[in-house]
Motif scaffolding. Structure first.
Motif, PDB file in Angstrom:
ATOM      1  N   PHE A 103      38.402  37.725  34.318  1.00  0.00           N
ATOM      2  CA  PHE A 103      39.856  37.635  34.476  1.00  0.00           C
ATOM      3  C   PHE A 103      40.350  36.274  33.988  1.00  0.00           C
ATOM      4  O   PHE A 103      39.787  35.251  34.362  1.00  0.00           O
ATOM      5  CB  PHE A 103      40.240  37.777  35.952  1.00  0.00           C
ATOM      6  CG  PHE A 103      39.903  39.115  36.548  1.00  0.00           C
ATOM      7  CD1 PHE A 103      40.701  40.223  36.314  1.00  0.00           C
ATOM      8  CD2 PHE A 103      38.786  39.269  37.349  1.00  0.00           C
ATOM      9  CE1 PHE A 103      40.396  41.464  36.874  1.00  0.00           C
ATOM     10  CE2 PHE A 103      38.468  40.498  37.913  1.00  0.00           C
ATOM     11  CZ  PHE A 103      39.278  41.599  37.671  1.00  0.00           C
ATOM     12  N   ASP A 104      41.430  36.265  33.188  1.00  0.00           N
ATOM     13  CA  ASP A 104      41.986  34.986  32.746  1.00  0.00           C
ATOM     14  C   ASP A 104      42.852  34.386  33.861  1.00  0.00           C
ATOM     15  O   ASP A 104      42.918  34.910  34.975  1.00  0.00           O
ATOM     16  CB  ASP A 104      42.755  35.144  31.421  1.00  0.00           C
ATOM     17  CG  ASP A 104      44.046  35.938  31.538  1.00  0.00           C
ATOM     18  OD1 ASP A 104      44.530  36.204  32.667  1.00  0.00           O
ATOM     19  OD2 ASP A 104      44.588  36.306  30.476  1.00  0.00           O
ATOM     20  N   ASP A 105      43.536  33.282  33.551  1.00  0.00           N
ATOM     21  CA  ASP A 105      44.346  32.587  34.550  1.00  0.00           C
ATOM     22  C   ASP A 105      45.442  33.465  35.137  1.00  0.00           C
ATOM     23  O   ASP A 105      45.972  33.172  36.210  1.00  0.00           O
ATOM     24  CB  ASP A 105      44.983  31.332  33.946  1.00  0.00           C
ATOM     25  CG  ASP A 105      43.957  30.242  33.677  1.00  0.00           C
ATOM     26  OD1 ASP A 105      42.905  30.235  34.338  1.00  0.00           O
ATOM     27  OD2 ASP A 105      44.218  29.393  32.801  1.00  0.00           O
ATOM     28  N   TYR A 106      45.811  34.522  34.431  1.00  0.00           N
ATOM     29  CA  TYR A 106      46.904  35.388  34.867  1.00  0.00           C
ATOM     30  C   TYR A 106      46.409  36.719  35.435  1.00  0.00           C
ATOM     31  O   TYR A 106      47.202  37.606  35.721  1.00  0.00           O
ATOM     32  CB  TYR A 106      47.861  35.635  33.696  1.00  0.00           C
ATOM     33  CG  TYR A 106      48.367  34.344  33.111  1.00  0.00           C
ATOM     34  CD1 TYR A 106      49.361  33.601  33.759  1.00  0.00           C
ATOM     35  CD2 TYR A 106      47.814  33.840  31.938  1.00  0.00           C
ATOM     36  CE1 TYR A 106      49.801  32.391  33.236  1.00  0.00           C
ATOM     37  CE2 TYR A 106      48.258  32.634  31.410  1.00  0.00           C
ATOM     38  CZ  TYR A 106      49.243  31.919  32.070  1.00  0.00           C
ATOM     39  OH  TYR A 106      49.671  30.717  31.556  1.00  0.00           O
ATOM     40  N   GLY A 107      45.089  36.866  35.546  1.00  0.00           N
ATOM     41  CA  GLY A 107      44.523  38.090  36.088  1.00  0.00           C
ATOM     42  C   GLY A 107      44.321  39.190  35.053  1.00  0.00           C
ATOM     43  O   GLY A 107      43.961  40.307  35.393  1.00  0.00           O
ATOM     44  N   TYR A 108      44.555  38.865  33.783  1.00  0.00           N
ATOM     45  CA  TYR A 108      44.359  39.839  32.721  1.00  0.00           C
ATOM     46  C   TYR A 108      42.905  39.835  32.256  1.00  0.00           C
ATOM     47  O   TYR A 108      42.184  38.859  32.459  1.00  0.00           O
ATOM     48  CB  TYR A 108      45.268  39.532  31.517  1.00  0.00           C
ATOM     49  CG  TYR A 108      46.729  39.626  31.834  1.00  0.00           C
ATOM     50  CD1 TYR A 108      47.310  40.841  32.213  1.00  0.00           C
ATOM     51  CD2 TYR A 108      47.541  38.506  31.762  1.00  0.00           C
ATOM     52  CE1 TYR A 108      48.662  40.928  32.507  1.00  0.00           C
ATOM     53  CE2 TYR A 108      48.898  38.581  32.063  1.00  0.00           C
ATOM     54  CZ  TYR A 108      49.443  39.797  32.428  1.00  0.00           C
ATOM     55  OH  TYR A 108      50.773  39.882  32.721  1.00  0.00           O
ATOM     56  N   TYR A 109      42.490  40.914  31.613  1.00  0.00           N
ATOM     57  CA  TYR A 109      41.131  41.001  31.091  1.00  0.00           C
ATOM     58  C   TYR A 109      41.119  41.911  29.871  1.00  0.00           C
ATOM     59  O   TYR A 109      42.015  42.729  29.678  1.00  0.00           O
ATOM     60  CB  TYR A 109      40.151  41.512  32.155  1.00  0.00           C
ATOM     61  CG  TYR A 109      40.557  42.831  32.773  1.00  0.00           C
ATOM     62  CD1 TYR A 109      40.148  44.038  32.204  1.00  0.00           C
ATOM     63  CD2 TYR A 109      41.351  42.869  33.916  1.00  0.00           C
ATOM     64  CE1 TYR A 109      40.526  45.254  32.758  1.00  0.00           C
ATOM     65  CE2 TYR A 109      41.728  44.079  34.470  1.00  0.00           C
ATOM     66  CZ  TYR A 109      41.318  45.265  33.887  1.00  0.00           C
ATOM     67  OH  TYR A 109      41.699  46.454  34.439  1.00  0.00           O
ATOM     68  N   ASP A 110      40.071  41.751  29.060  1.00  0.00           N
ATOM     69  CA  ASP A 110      39.850  42.586  27.880  1.00  0.00           C
ATOM     70  C   ASP A 110      38.494  43.244  28.076  1.00  0.00           C
ATOM     71  O   ASP A 110      37.455  42.660  27.765  1.00  0.00           O
ATOM     72  CB  ASP A 110      39.875  41.719  26.619  1.00  0.00           C
ATOM     73  CG  ASP A 110      39.650  42.513  25.340  1.00  0.00           C
ATOM     74  OD1 ASP A 110      39.109  43.649  25.413  1.00  0.00           O
ATOM     75  OD2 ASP A 110      39.998  42.002  24.267  1.00  0.00           O
ATOM     76  N   ILE A 111      38.509  44.454  28.627  1.00  0.00           N
ATOM     77  CA  ILE A 111      37.263  45.113  29.021  1.00  0.00           C
ATOM     78  C   ILE A 111      36.347  45.362  27.823  1.00  0.00           C
ATOM     79  O   ILE A 111      35.128  45.215  27.939  1.00  0.00           O
ATOM     80  CB  ILE A 111      37.546  46.411  29.817  1.00  0.00           C
ATOM     81  CG1 ILE A 111      36.281  46.869  30.547  1.00  0.00           C
ATOM     82  CG2 ILE A 111      38.073  47.516  28.920  1.00  0.00           C
ATOM     83  CD1 ILE A 111      35.845  45.965  31.635  1.00  0.00           C
ATOM     84  N   GLU A 112      36.904  45.721  26.669  1.00  0.00           N
ATOM     85  CA  GLU A 112      36.055  45.985  25.501  1.00  0.00           C
ATOM     86  C   GLU A 112      35.339  44.725  25.040  1.00  0.00           C
ATOM     87  O   GLU A 112      34.142  44.751  24.764  1.00  0.00           O
ATOM     88  CB  GLU A 112      36.885  46.592  24.370  1.00  0.00           C
ATOM     89  CG  GLU A 112      37.296  48.021  24.654  1.00  0.00           C
ATOM     90  CD  GLU A 112      38.109  48.638  23.532  1.00  0.00           C
ATOM     91  OE1 GLU A 112      38.074  48.112  22.402  1.00  0.00           O
ATOM     92  OE2 GLU A 112      38.782  49.649  23.802  1.00  0.00           O
ATOM     93  N   ALA A 113      36.068  43.617  24.970  1.00  0.00           N
ATOM     94  CA  ALA A 113      35.448  42.355  24.539  1.00  0.00           C
ATOM     95  C   ALA A 113      34.405  41.900  25.561  1.00  0.00           C
ATOM     96  O   ALA A 113      33.318  41.449  25.193  1.00  0.00           O
ATOM     97  CB  ALA A 113      36.515  41.273  24.349  1.00  0.00           C
TER      98      ALA A 113
END
Length: 117
Positions: free
Chosen positions: A46-56
């Protein structure tokens, strides 16, 4: 179906010398603040904002995890993020997923060894 295994810091410490696959899924700022467990692979989920890139993330994860039966230990600050990510991996068919109970907070409270990147 498998379930996420809770490992105490002492148990994780014993796995370091066995070259167990471990991922520290915290953010770089957290690694800099508290260090990471020796041999753990830093791989932010998770980044600082709680987002993520599941494929990466899965692409990087799969470079180290060759079998869905490999023991994989997930590490975060307090074992909340690892619970989410661990359960996701189990849903994907991984059968031997564990996380550091209490996270790096408990690890550091017990004065266990860390390394800084």
């Amino acid at each position: 179906m498998s379930s996420l295994q809770n490992l105490l810091p002492k148990q994780v410490e014993e796995l370091i010398s066995q070259n167990t696959i471990m991922f520290d899924i915290r953010r770089p700022s957290e690694w800099q603040m508290t260090g990471i467990i020796k041999n753990a692979i830093p791989l932010t989920f998770f980044d600082d904002y709680g987002y993520y890139d599941i494929e990466a993330w899965m692409s990087e994860f799969e470079k180290s995890v060759k079998s869905k039966d490999d023991l994989v230990v997930l590490i975060c600050a307090h074992a909340n993020r690892t619970r989410s990510v661990g359960n996701f991996l189990i849903e994907q068919g991984y059968t031997n997923i564990a996380h550091l109970f209490g996270g790096m907070a408990l690890w550091n409270d017990e004065n266990r060894e860390v390394v800084f990147l």
